[in-house]
Scaffold this active site. Structure first.
Site, PDB file in Angstrom:
ATOM      1  N   PHE A 238       0.818  -1.231   0.000  1.00  0.00           N
ATOM      2  CA  PHE A 238       0.000   0.000   0.000  1.00  0.00           C
ATOM      3  C   PHE A 238       0.842   1.266   0.000  1.00  0.00           C
ATOM      4  CE2 PHE A 238      -2.429  -3.113   2.771  1.00  0.00           C
ATOM      5  CZ  PHE A 238      -3.172  -3.625   1.725  1.00  0.00           C
ATOM      6  N   ARG A 626      -8.278  -2.976 -20.497  1.00  0.00           N
ATOM      7  CA  ARG A 626      -8.395  -4.434 -20.522  1.00  0.00           C
ATOM      8  C   ARG A 626      -8.211  -5.009 -19.115  1.00  0.00           C
ATOM      9  NH1 ARG A 626      -7.488  -7.515 -24.711  1.00  0.00           N
ATOM     10  NH2 ARG A 626      -6.267  -5.904 -25.758  1.00  0.00           N
ATOM     11  N   ILE A 627      -9.088  -5.911 -18.767  1.00  0.00           N
ATOM     12  CA  ILE A 627      -8.992  -6.613 -17.485  1.00  0.00           C
ATOM     13  C   ILE A 627      -8.511  -8.029 -17.789  1.00  0.00           C
ATOM     14  CG2 ILE A 627     -10.312  -7.441 -15.483  1.00  0.00           C
ATOM     15  CD1 ILE A 627     -10.018  -4.349 -15.657  1.00  0.00           C
ATOM     16  N   LYS A 631     -11.363 -12.404 -11.815  1.00  0.00           N
ATOM     17  CA  LYS A 631     -11.416 -12.720 -10.386  1.00  0.00           C
ATOM     18  C   LYS A 631     -10.440 -11.850  -9.580  1.00  0.00           C
ATOM     19  CE  LYS A 631     -11.624 -16.918  -7.620  1.00  0.00           C
ATOM     20  NZ  LYS A 631     -11.442 -18.377  -7.723  1.00  0.00           N
ATOM     21  N   LYS A 699      -5.007  -0.366 -17.955  1.00  0.00           N
ATOM     22  CA  LYS A 699      -4.861   0.888 -17.200  1.00  0.00           C
ATOM     23  C   LYS A 699      -4.407   0.684 -15.754  1.00  0.00           C
ATOM     24  CE  LYS A 699      -8.006   3.907 -19.711  1.00  0.00           C
ATOM     25  NZ  LYS A 699      -9.326   4.576 -19.629  1.00  0.00           N
ATOM     26  N   GLY A 702      -6.747  -1.131  -8.587  1.00  0.00           N
ATOM     27  CA  GLY A 702      -6.322  -1.227  -7.185  1.00  0.00           C
ATOM     28  C   GLY A 702      -6.617   0.090  -6.523  1.00  0.00           C
ATOM     29  N   GLU A 703      -5.705   1.037  -6.766  1.00  0.00           N
ATOM     30  CA  GLU A 703      -5.869   2.330  -6.101  1.00  0.00           C
ATOM     31  C   GLU A 703      -7.150   3.050  -6.538  1.00  0.00           C
ATOM     32  OE1 GLU A 703      -1.665   4.120  -5.260  1.00  0.00           O
ATOM     33  OE2 GLU A 703      -1.567   2.826  -6.993  1.00  0.00           O
TER      34      GLU A 703
HETATM   35 MO1  MOS Z   1       1.164   2.653  -3.946  1.00  0.00          MO
HETATM   36  S1  MOS Z   1       0.655   4.201  -2.704  1.00  0.00           S
HETATM   37  O1  MOS Z   1       1.358   3.423  -5.418  1.00  0.00           O
HETATM   38  O2  MOS Z   1       2.540   1.921  -3.392  1.00  0.00           O
END
Ligand code: MOS
Length: 736
Positions: A238, A626-627, A631, A699, A702-703
């Site tokens: 993170f 694209r994914i 899952k 692309k 996550g964030e």
């Molecule tokens: Mo993440 S905050 O781009 O390691």
């Protein structure tokens, strides 16, 4: 697969290794003769170490060494390292200065963890204390620096002051987001091994083995080739495992000092003090709009907290430059210097706190306009990047709004707050936009097809636990024409081909093109071998007429005519056939602005008598190119959303205002959401073909899942209660 926009839901290839304990994390590497190091932390926020009483610790059973500022070896490259101004100062006992409470000031090394821990408790310290600044109101204010060599934040277009003055409708608010600490499951840990006086091997919990190797090479004054960094499995990062912190360097110095491998694992409490955090932000947003809801002015300013000497800013105003079509925009940022440890990147750095302020303000504007908040976003949709004037490489935000609203049932939302009730519980529906830039960095890979019909693919990228092993295996298998189960991926080792930092949600976008190129080259070589081989059933065919499936080459005109990779390699008597791939961003990608976009729709249930806000429904729609794997992608987005729910309702790093000591230094006091806090999250991906962003049209995810969530929750709480909470987290005291 790679010609599909939504890849199959392949199970994690590393899942079995993880659940059976075979995937070894940094702290789980125990070499013969390992010694254990334990950090002693400062107990004052600012000052100088005058004296340390170490005799008792030194004489305790099993103790091999006690390092303090007095006897810690000096780092050869400290000056050169300090010149890289984007990096936090490594407080590795190179001098006696104390810059924050919790800073490492001594290291005890012993033959067991228990003995080192006990001996560390025997060290006492006398300080010359200096005045510490712990009150934000007394902090030194400076313009915010750029980070990682980027420009300082700030953007101006049009004339905001005039537009605010002329506005039909205006809102303004000041929003705060607290300091937050990453708290990944896996602790920070380093096992440092000097193979000989010139060669270092490091098992380290980090987000990029090449990144770490490069910085350590500068700090230690050693050639990069003499340092090997391994992080094959990582239990979350993170952002707090991106840069080298003191414990990494201390373990290396200690290993040299005692001439044994040294293992240093941070405790959960130390993780909450020494390895960065998301800084507190105070943000002011002013919006103006026409009576029909068209934005005419946007001003977003504010400050984030920073340590005394380092350079980092939470770039929260970035979103306000690009997210909506508004002709008059001003953004500006400052930092407030305190006697605290240095903050760092944390999931969605900038965008996560920035979207809280901006997307809350948009909701306030919609309320002032008596308009549906989704409609306000729709009519202010930016068809091109309003900040740089570039076209988007692709953008499917309107489709995210449409499908998200439909899946959630948004059309049934009453406009007025306090309209929905279930017994004595108020129900509210809120939404917000999500956005995060699509980035990539250079990467390389090697793919080898083996005589047994398997393949080995190598790329020194890192899998933080996100699924990178799995999606890169899929990309390789697809390009090789092999089953996923036949391909073994190796990652997280600086002896492998160059891998990117696992940061900015960019691993897949960076590494996939290299892996694909390497695998495609190996496949091409195998096809060429087959058609040139008189003994092959494919002898004499044109290359383009040979297909591969499941590791078997065959004629496109007659599937029965063919042979397997294994048969071909055996006959050719080759140990393997190898392909190599290199990938880097191309200049033409810069002609476009590339972002992942999405929308969150959240239902909250508020019991006003108790002040509790419970999340009961989340619908998140995302368009991120694209994914590769339906899952792992879904997991990434739900994980991101959960991170945002924590930001909205529970997470807050608190310091003692007298001492600067972090008070919320364990998971009893720092509240991350638990299962009972999280409802089912309906994650839906909008199919999106992006021909410009990178060769695979990826692309990154996550964030982006975290951005917008806190605002969607705050907006839902406003809709439920009529109460606008502008200070995160929205704990029950704020709802009573
Ligand atoms: Mo993440 S905050 O781009 O390691």
């Amino acid at each position: 697969m790679t010609n599909k926009l939504m890849g199959p839901p392949v199970d994690r290839v590393d899942g079995r290794l993880k659940v059976t304990g075979q995937a070894r994390y940094a702290a789980e590497h125990t070499l013969p003769n390992t010694a254990y190091a334990v950090i002693v932390q400062s107990t004052v926020a600012r000052g100088t170490v005058l004296r340390m009483q170490t005799a008792e610790a030194e004489q305790a059973p099993g103790v091999l060494a006690v390092l303090t500022p007095r006897n810690t070896p000096k780092l050869a490259g400290l000056q050169q390292y300090a010149a890289i101004s984007v990096l936090p100062r490594v407080t590795a006992m190179q001098d006696s200065e104390v810059l924050y409470n919790g800073q490492p000031i001594a290291l005890v090394v012993a033959d067991s963890l228990e003995r080192a821990t006990h001996a560390a408790s025997l060290v006492t310290t006398t300080y010359v204390e200096k005045p510490a600044t712990l009150d934000l109101k007394k902090a030194r204010i400076e313009p915010a620096p750029g980070i990682f060599g980027g420009p300082p934040p700030g953007h101006v277009r049009g004339d905001v002051a005039a537009a605010l003055k002329a506005a039909a409708v205006r809102v303004e608010g000041t929003y705060t987001t607290p300091a937050e600490t990453h708290n990944p499951m896996e602790p920070h840990a380093t096992v440092a091994v000097w193979d000989d006086p010139e060669h270092l091997t490091l098992y380290d919990a980090n987000q990029g083995v090449f990144f770490m190797r490069q910085f350590l090479s500068v700090l230690l004054g050693m050639p990069q080739e003499n340092i090997r960094v391994l992080a094959r499995y990582i239990g979350g990062g993170f952002g707090c495992k991106a840069l080298p912190w003191a414990h990494v360097v201390l373990s290396i110095l200690a290993a040299k000092h005692v001439n044994r491998p040294v293992k240093l694992v941070l405790t959960r409490r130390q993780m909450n003090m020494q390895v960065g955090y998301r800084p507190f932000t105070e943000q002011k947003v002013e919006l103006a709009a026409s009576a029909k809801g068209k934005l005419t002015a946007l001003r977003h300013t504010g400050q984030s907290e920073l340590s005394e000497e380092d350079s980092f800013a939470e770039l929260f105003t970035g979103v306000s430059g690009m997210l909506y079509a508004c002709p008059n925009v001003t953004t500006a940022q400052q930092v407030a210097r305190l006697s605290v440890s240095t903050p760092t990147f944390m999931r969605g750095p900038g965008e996560a706190p920035g979207t809280f302020a901006l997307e809350s303000a948009l909701d306030e504007l919609a309320h002032a306009l008596k308009m549906d908040p989704l409609e306000v976003r729709r009519i202010n949709h930016a068809d091109t990047d309003p900040e740089h004037g570039h076209p988007w490489s692709s953008k499917s935000l309107l489709e995210c709004y449409r499908t998200g609203a439909e899946r959630f049932g948004w059309a049934k939302r009453p406009l007025a707050p306090r309209s929905m009730k279930d017994g004595n519980v108020l129900i509210g529906w809120g939404m917000a936009t999500a956005t995060f830039p699509a980035m990539r960095s250079p990467a390389a890979a090697v793919a080898r097809v083996m005589p047994d019909g398997s393949a080995l693919v190598q790329c020194g990228a890192s899998d933080l636990g996100t699924g990178a092993y799995t999606v890169l295996t899929q990309v390789a298998a697809d390009a090789l024409g092999m089953a996923v189960g036949k391909v073994r991926m190796e990652m997280g080792d600086s002896l492998l081909p160059l891998g990117p930092l696992a940061g900015g949600s960019s691993t897949t976008a960076s590494a996939s093109p290299a892996v694909q190129t390497a695998a495609a080259e190996a496949r091409k070589k195998l096809v060429q071998l087959a058609v040139a081989d008189k003994q092959s059933p494919l002898s004499g065919l044109a290359e383009k007429d040979v297909l591969v499936e499941d590791g078997r080459l065959f004629s496109s005109k007659d599937k029965s005519k063919g042979e397997t990779y294994a048969q071909l390699l055996a006959r050719q008597n080759l140990p393997h056939v190898e392909g190599k791939g290199d990938a880097a961003p191309k200049p033409e990608e810069k002609k476009y602005s590339s972002h992942a976009f999405g929308a969150h729709f959240i239902e909250v249930r508020v019991d006003e008598a108790l002040g509790t806000a419970r999340i009961s429904r989340v619908v998140t729609t995302m368009a991120a190119g694209r994914i590769l794997n339906a899952k792992t992608a879904r997991s990434q987005i739900s994980g991101g959303v959960i991170f945002g729910l924590g930001m909205a309702l529970t997470e807050e790093t608190l310091r003692d205002p007298r001492s600067g000591r972090v008070m919320t230094a364990d998971l009893a006091d720092y509240h991350v959401p638990v299962q009972a806090d999280v409802p089912d999250i309906d994650v839906h991906f909008v199919e999106e073909k992006d021909p410009h962003v990178n060769p695979l049209g990826i692309k990154g995810i996550g964030e982006v899942g975290t951005t917008g969530v806190a605002a969607a929750v705050a907006n839902a709480i406003f809709h439920a209660t009529g109460k606008r909470v502008r200070d995160l987290p929205i704990t029950l005291d704020k709802l009573l």
